[in-house]
Structures are given as structure tokens and as C-alpha cells.
Scaffold this motif. Sequence first.
Motif, PDB file in Angstrom:
ATOM      1  N   ALA A 141       0.485   8.512  -5.249  1.00 51.47           N
ATOM      2  CA  ALA A 141      -0.818   9.179  -5.281  1.00 51.47           C
ATOM      3  C   ALA A 141      -0.664  10.667  -4.968  1.00 51.47           C
ATOM      4  N   ASP A 142      -1.574  11.471  -5.555  1.00 54.08           N
ATOM      5  CA  ASP A 142      -1.618  12.890  -5.217  1.00 54.08           C
ATOM      6  C   ASP A 142      -2.595  13.127  -4.073  1.00 54.08           C
ATOM      7  N   PHE A 143      -3.531  12.193  -3.918  1.00 61.65           N
ATOM      8  CA  PHE A 143      -4.568  12.352  -2.906  1.00 61.65           C
ATOM      9  C   PHE A 143      -5.014  10.952  -2.462  1.00 61.65           C
ATOM     10  N   VAL A 144      -5.260  10.804  -1.157  1.00 56.99           N
ATOM     11  CA  VAL A 144      -5.623   9.479  -0.634  1.00 56.99           C
ATOM     12  C   VAL A 144      -6.991   9.541   0.032  1.00 56.99           C
ATOM     13  N   ILE A 145      -7.864   8.625  -0.352  1.00 60.55           N
ATOM     14  CA  ILE A 145      -9.156   8.492   0.330  1.00 60.55           C
ATOM     15  C   ILE A 145      -9.070   7.248   1.211  1.00 60.55           C
ATOM     16  N   LEU A 146      -9.282   7.428   2.509  1.00 59.17           N
ATOM     17  CA  LEU A 146      -9.228   6.299   3.437  1.00 59.17           C
ATOM     18  C   LEU A 146     -10.655   5.879   3.778  1.00 59.17           C
ATOM     19  N   VAL A 147     -10.977   4.642   3.449  1.00 62.93           N
ATOM     20  CA  VAL A 147     -12.323   4.135   3.723  1.00 62.93           C
ATOM     21  C   VAL A 147     -12.297   3.416   5.064  1.00 62.93           C
ATOM     22  N   THR A 148     -13.225   3.796   5.939  1.00 66.73           N
ATOM     23  CA  THR A 148     -13.279   3.111   7.231  1.00 66.73           C
ATOM     24  C   THR A 148     -14.714   2.709   7.531  1.00 66.73           C
ATOM     25  N   GLU A 149     -14.893   2.030   8.648  1.00 62.44           N
ATOM     26  CA  GLU A 149     -16.239   1.615   9.067  1.00 62.44           C
ATOM     27  C   GLU A 149     -16.346   1.818  10.570  1.00 62.44           C
ATOM     28  N   PRO A 150     -17.539   2.051  11.087  1.00 62.17           N
ATOM     29  CA  PRO A 150     -17.671   2.321  12.516  1.00 62.17           C
ATOM     30  C   PRO A 150     -17.612   1.042  13.363  1.00 62.17           C
ATOM     31  N   THR A 151     -16.459   0.410  13.362  1.00 62.91           N
ATOM     32  CA  THR A 151     -16.204  -0.743  14.242  1.00 62.91           C
ATOM     33  C   THR A 151     -14.876  -0.460  14.945  1.00 62.91           C
ATOM     34  N   PRO A 152     -14.624  -1.114  16.097  1.00 61.40           N
ATOM     35  CA  PRO A 152     -13.343  -0.879  16.782  1.00 61.40           C
ATOM     36  C   PRO A 152     -12.140  -1.203  15.890  1.00 61.40           C
ATOM     37  N   PHE A 153     -12.254  -2.267  15.121  1.00 58.23           N
ATOM     38  CA  PHE A 153     -11.175  -2.686  14.226  1.00 58.23           C
ATOM     39  C   PHE A 153     -10.978  -1.649  13.107  1.00 58.23           C
ATOM     40  N   GLY A 154     -12.106  -1.196  12.546  1.00 57.66           N
ATOM     41  CA  GLY A 154     -12.039  -0.182  11.492  1.00 57.66           C
ATOM     42  C   GLY A 154     -11.363   1.086  11.991  1.00 57.66           C
ATOM     43  N   PHE A 155     -11.729   1.500  13.207  1.00 51.29           N
ATOM     44  CA  PHE A 155     -11.171   2.719  13.792  1.00 51.29           C
ATOM     45  C   PHE A 155      -9.682   2.546  14.074  1.00 51.29           C
ATOM     46  N   HIS A 156      -9.348   1.409  14.668  1.00 52.74           N
ATOM     47  CA  HIS A 156      -7.941   1.131  14.997  1.00 52.74           C
ATOM     48  C   HIS A 156      -7.049   1.225  13.758  1.00 52.74           C
ATOM     49  N   ASP A 157      -7.493   0.564  12.681  1.00 59.67           N
ATOM     50  CA  ASP A 157      -6.668   0.538  11.475  1.00 59.67           C
ATOM     51  C   ASP A 157      -6.700   1.860  10.726  1.00 59.67           C
ATOM     52  N   LEU A 158      -7.772   2.624  10.916  1.00 64.57           N
ATOM     53  CA  LEU A 158      -7.805   3.958  10.321  1.00 64.57           C
ATOM     54  C   LEU A 158      -6.678   4.810  10.907  1.00 64.57           C
ATOM     55  N   LYS A 159      -6.487   4.670  12.225  1.00 62.56           N
ATOM     56  CA  LYS A 159      -5.422   5.451  12.876  1.00 62.56           C
ATOM     57  C   LYS A 159      -4.056   5.093  12.285  1.00 62.56           C
ATOM     58  N   LEU A 160      -3.846   3.791  12.028  1.00 62.57           N
ATOM     59  CA  LEU A 160      -2.576   3.365  11.411  1.00 62.57           C
ATOM     60  C   LEU A 160      -2.449   3.935   9.996  1.00 62.57           C
ATOM     61  N   VAL A 179       0.836  -1.207   0.000  1.00 58.18           N
ATOM     62  CA  VAL A 179       0.000   0.000   0.000  1.00 58.18           C
ATOM     63  C   VAL A 179       0.873   1.259   0.000  1.00 58.18           C
ATOM     64  N   ILE A 180       2.040   1.171   0.597  1.00 58.81           N
ATOM     65  CA  ILE A 180       2.950   2.321   0.577  1.00 58.81           C
ATOM     66  C   ILE A 180       3.393   2.621  -0.854  1.00 58.81           C
ATOM     67  N   GLU A 181       3.639   1.559  -1.634  1.00 57.45           N
ATOM     68  CA  GLU A 181       4.011   1.742  -3.036  1.00 57.45           C
ATOM     69  C   GLU A 181       2.905   2.497  -3.787  1.00 57.45           C
ATOM     70  N   VAL A 182       1.656   2.195  -3.447  1.00 54.53           N
ATOM     71  CA  VAL A 182       0.524   2.857  -4.106  1.00 54.53           C
ATOM     72  C   VAL A 182       0.426   4.316  -3.653  1.00 54.53           C
ATOM     73  N   ILE A 183       0.437   4.520  -2.335  1.00 53.50           N
ATOM     74  CA  ILE A 183       0.242   5.873  -1.779  1.00 53.50           C
ATOM     75  C   ILE A 183       1.365   6.819  -2.215  1.00 53.50           C
ATOM     76  N   LYS A 184       2.577   6.262  -2.271  1.00 47.26           N
ATOM     77  CA  LYS A 184       3.740   7.017  -2.724  1.00 47.26           C
ATOM     78  C   LYS A 184       3.478   7.683  -4.079  1.00 47.26           C
TER      79      LYS A 184
END
Lengths: 285, 112
Positions: free
Chosen positions: A185-204, A178-183
Amino acid sequence: MNIAIASGKGGTGKTTLSVNLAALFAEERKIVLADLDVEEPNSGLFLQGDPVSEGVRYKYIPEWEESTCTLCGECQKVCNFHAVIQLASQIMIFPELCHSCYTCSELCPTDSLPMIPQRMGMLKHSKDGMIDFVESRLDIGQEQAVPLIAQTIEYLGEHFGENTIKLFDSPPGTACPVIEVIKNADFVILVTEPTPFGFHDLKLAVETVKELKKPAAVVINRYGSGPADEIIEFCHTSDIAVLASIPNNRRIAELYSGGELIYTKVPEVRTELEKIKNHILKQWK
Amino acid sequence: MIVAFTSKGKGWGSMIDPRFGRTDYFLVYDESKDTLSAHDNRQIENEAHGAGPKTAQLLFKLEADVLITGNGPGGNAAAVLEKAGIKIFTGAQSFTVNEAYRAYQEEKLQEF
């Protein structure tokens, strides 16, 4: 403009968003969607395209030329991945560890590590209506996604002009692929979901985009299925906009399961996707 | 024979480290000289990739003939160890180094 759709946690809706956003953009813009989750590409399940081109992709790994090698040990010293190991008078190469960086080959004083092509996967380019779609798929048994991702992004640069919007459906996680992709990119959209796991990984994921100094925004999927206050609060304090919230709705799941586009049939989704589109087009200018 | 153990500590009473590539220490017992020495491998924590081959190379430099460990090395490390001619015995993860050495002498460990 290159836009990466990433997430951290898998299964939050990267592909759903990618495919629907691509179709929405295609109504008025030139667009190419690239599935860069090469270990598990699935955008193709939602697109029925006519083939444009298809080809085998190779990565390059060093091969030891014993006859010219002076056993100076430079190759193993410069390899960050321990893919080249010197054992007494032998040089061992581990293709699965090799990242095709060419360092050992370039720095070998006697050119005893020529780079040799090795098949790693396939790249397919097709066209579904107005959407150009590029999908790369890593061969079973291949461990390195990065070289195929890099080649796919290169392909996009060669085949599409500056005024084509390039949407990258990214691999999950926050590791090398994913770093290869983001590197790129000009803009990143982060998709998350309202679950503890979704939130945790969003922070990462937010930490990752900040480290890479990329502008990013968040889309909350399955909005309403759980408390989203923490996510919204976190985005606020991290200075990251929440662009859209896609409702948790059975109809969306049914359309998804049938491999269909959602925004054309669920007006609330179109409204949310329009917000994302407008935000991106504003950045574009 | 020089016998190497993957271990959690520096003495005969230390537990075997079940990991190979990312073992904390190697204990090296020289049977002919009856000496035991400890080699710290903990800097391997900083390596994101290729811990197995790197550690196998260290073992080669320590001139080990035999490796006694827990889970056994992965494919890349095993390839290096094989080329280095090091015999591998696994399944010692619940033993101390001392117990593992006895089990090896009694041929109770599994050859990899």
C-alpha cells in the motif's frame, strides 16, 4: 495509488468504509475495490456485479525427488518455517507450513525439490456500475492467506493502470496477511472504534504501519458510542491524522444490515467520506 | 528403551510440560543405562512457525523410542514422530516426570 483499509481489531467497519469509499470515488475516478480478507471476504455482500472473470488460484509447494536427492540437508536449513524436515534418509514437506518462498527449491544443489502447483482458492473479478470489484477466497482447509493475497495484488497490477485507485479491504489483526497487504500500500487508513479493545488494537496497528514505514491516518467509526479522547490524544502524539469520524447512528446499522450503501442516504457520512477522499486525492498529486 | 518426557524442569521431580512443540525441556531416560539427561528446548520460543516438526526432529535426534507428554502433538509433529517410529503417550500433564514414568509403566497413560 494503493490504499489499504485496515484496523487491528475486527469488526470496526473496514468493509463498510471500503465499499462506501469505493462507491464515492467511482463517482469521479477509476476505482477497483479488492477484498483481500481472503479467509472471510465480505465486501461482495454489498456489491451486485456482473462477472468479468473468475479463476482457480494455485500456490506452489516443493515436492521431494528422492532419486536425485543427496540428503545434504540444505533445504531444511534454509526453511524459516520448518516446512521441510530431514529425518534420517527422508525429506518431509509440510504444505500447511510452506510459504511458497521457493528458497529450498532454488538452493537445492541437485534440483530435487521442484515446485508443484496446489489449489488454494478462487479469484473473482466483477463490475458493479463504475466499481471494479476483485474478491479472492481461500479454500476451506488452506492455512496460508499470504500467497493468495500476493497473487491478487499481482492481478490488480496486471489489469489496472496507474491512474486507477486501488482500495484494499484488508484482513483484521497485525499478522502476516495484513502485513502482506500494507506492504503493497502507498497509504493506510486505520479504522477504529471508541472501545477499549478498539483502542488497544489501534495501537498495535499503528506500530505495524510505523514498522513498515507507511503513511497512515485514522477513521473513528461509531463515533459517540464511547469516549474517544484517548484515541484522539494517541493519534495526536503519534503524529497520525484523524481523517473522519463516522457517527454512531441506528440508521447506518439498518442500511448496513440490508447490504446497502450508506453515504448516499446519510448526509453526515457523505461529509465524512468526502474528507477522506479529499485527503487521498491531495496525496495523489 | 529410551523414554522422553516433555518437562518444565531438569529432574525427576519436575512437572510434565503439557505442550509438545514448545516444551521447555526434554528429559530423556535411558532404561538400559539408568541415566536421565535434560535437553533445553526453550530456544523454540523464537520460532514463529513450525515448532512442532522442529521439536519432533530434535526428539528423533535424541533417539527416543517413547514420548510421554500432556496434550499430545499437533498434526505436523505427529507425522514426523510417526515416521520416526516414536510411540506417543499423552495425558500426563498433572504429573511429575517420576509419576508420569510410573503411570506409563502401569499402562495408565493413553497411547496417541
